[in-house]
Design a protein around this motif. Structure first.
Motif: not given
Length: 346
Positions: A259-264
Motif C-alpha cells: 500500500f504505497p504511502g503507508c507509514e508504520v
C-alpha cells in the motif's frame, strides 16, 4: 458427497460452500445468521452455487438434522479470542459442548466423515521461539483456544472405521470474503493501510503468528474430504506453510510495501503473551493433494486490489458486522439475541 457445512454465512464458510459445490459436492449450509448484515462485495462466482441454508443454532441440532449426509464440515463457532472472552461460559456451551454434540449426532445419523476446523491458537505460547508441530503439547491461553483442545479431545473417541474424524488446525486466516472480517491480523492491517495510510501498532509487534489464506484453508478441507480414510482418520493437520510465520511488525511492513504511502509505527511491548511459530511439514507430506499456495505479500496485494474495486471506505471498515464482537454486542443491545446468544422470538 452430500455435505453439511456449518457456518456458511461466516467468513470462511461464505467462500467454502460455493467452491466445494463447484467441485461437484452437494452442499447444504447451516448458520444461525448472526452476520448476515455484513456483505463487503457480491461474489458472482459464488452466486450460481450458493447452498440452501438451514437457519438453526448448533446447540439445538439432533441426529435427524444429519440424516442422508456423507460428511460434515464444522466451522460454526464463536470465532476468535475477544469474542470467546466476552462470555467464556457461553463460549464453552457453544464451541465445546455444541461442537461435540454435532459430532455425536452426525455419527448417530450415519455420517461417514467429520472435518473439524480447529486452530493453531491451541499452541498459545511457543517454547522459547522453537517451531511447534502436531506432536507439541497444546498451551491454550484463551477460552476460544481451550475449547478447540477440548473438542479435539472429546471427539477423538468417536473416530472409528465407520466415522472418519479429521482435525485441521488452521493458522490465522486472511483474504477476501463477502462476509469479511477485520478482526484478524492481516485483513486489519490492510484495512488500516488503505483507510488511514498509517499502521500505528499498539505494541512492539514482536509476537509470532502463522497465517494462511482463506483459499488454502478451503483446499485443505477439500483434500481432507476426498483423501483415503486411512490417510486422515483421527489425524491432526496444521494448515498453512512453514514459510508463512511472521512477527506482527513484519506483517505490517509487508502491508506497507503493498500500500504505497503507508507509514508504520510501533508501540511498547504488550502484556499479551500469545506468540508461536508453527511447522506445516505434515500436511504437505501426508495430506494427498494439498500445498499452500499463498504468501502474505500476495495476499496484501489482493486485498489492496479488492479495496480499490469496491471503493472501500473508513465507514465500511468500521461497520459492526465486519468485527464479530461488535456485531454480537449490537444484536444484544437491540434485544435481537439474549444473554445466552439465542435469537429472541417475538
Amino acid at each position: 458427497m452430500k455435505l453439511l457445512i456449518t457456518g456458511t454465512e461466516g467468513y470462511i464458510g461464505a467462500r467454502m460452500a460455493p467452491i466445494l459445490a463447484a467441485c461437484g459436492h452437494d452442499v447444504t449450509g447451516l448458520d444461525t445468521g448472526f452476520y448476515r448484515d455484513g456483505c463487503l462485495y457480491i461474489d458472482p462466482v459464488g452466486m450460481p452455487t450458493a447452498p440452501r441454508t438451514l437457519y438453526k443454532d448448533l446447540r439445538t441440532l439432533e441426529p435427524q438434522d444429519f440424516e442422508g449426509l456423507d460428511a460434515v464440515v464444522h466451522l460454526a463457532e464463536l470465532s476468535n479470542d475477544p469474542l470467546g472472552e466476552n462470555r467464556p461460559e457461553i463460549t464453552f456451551k457453544i464451541n465445546h459442548e455444541g461442537s461435540v454434540r454435532i459430532a455425536k449426532a452426525a455419527k448417530e445419523a450415519g455420517v461417514k466423515r467429520f472435518v473439524y476446523a480447529s486452530s493453531c491458537s491451541v499452541y498459545g505460547v511457543g517454547s522459547g521461539g522453537d517451531f511447534l508441530d502436531e506432536t507439541s503439547p497444546p498451551n491454550p491461553q484463551t477460552a476460544y483456544a481451550q475449547c478447540k483442545v477440548k473438542v479435539e479431545r472429546d471427539t477423538k473417541a468417536l473416530s472409528d472405521a465407520d466415522f472418519c474424524v479429521t482435525y485441521l488446525r488452521n493458522a490465522t486466516a486472511y483474504g477476501p470474503s463477502p462476509r469479511m472480517r477485520f478482526d484478524i491480523v492481516l485483513n486489519d492491517l490492510c484495512a488500516l493501510a488503505w483507510t488511514q495510510k498509517k499502521i500505528a501498532m499498539v505494541s512492539d509487534g514482536s509476537p509470532w503468528r502463522p497465517i494462511v489464506h482463506i483459499e488454502d484453508i478451503i483446499d485443505a478441507v477439500r483434500c481432507a474430504l476426498e483423501a483415503p480414510t486411512a490417510a486422515v482418520n483421527g489425524e491432526i493437520f496444521n494448515v498453512g506453510s512453514t514459510a508463512e510465520n511472521y512477527r506482527i511488525r513484519e506483517l505490517a511492513d509487508i502491508v506497507a510495501q503493498a500500500f504505497p504511502g503507508c507509514e508504520v509505527s510501533a508501540g511498547p511491548p504488550s502484556a499479551d503473551n500469545r506468540s508461536y511459530r508453527v511447522r506445516f511439514d505434515k500436511i504437505e507430506s501426508k495430506l494427498p493433494g494439498f500445498k499452500a499456495r499463498w504468501t502474505a505479500r500476495r495476499g496484501a496485494e489482493e486485498l489492496r486490489d479488492l479495496f480499490e474495486r469496491v471503493d472501500f471506505s473508513s465507514q465500511t471498515y468500521g461497520f459492526r458486522a465486519f468485527t464479530r464482537l461488535k456485531q454480537l454486542k449490537y444484536l444484544q443491545r437491540t434485544n435481537q439475541i439474549d444473554d445466552d446468544l439465542f435469537w429472541r422470538h417475538r
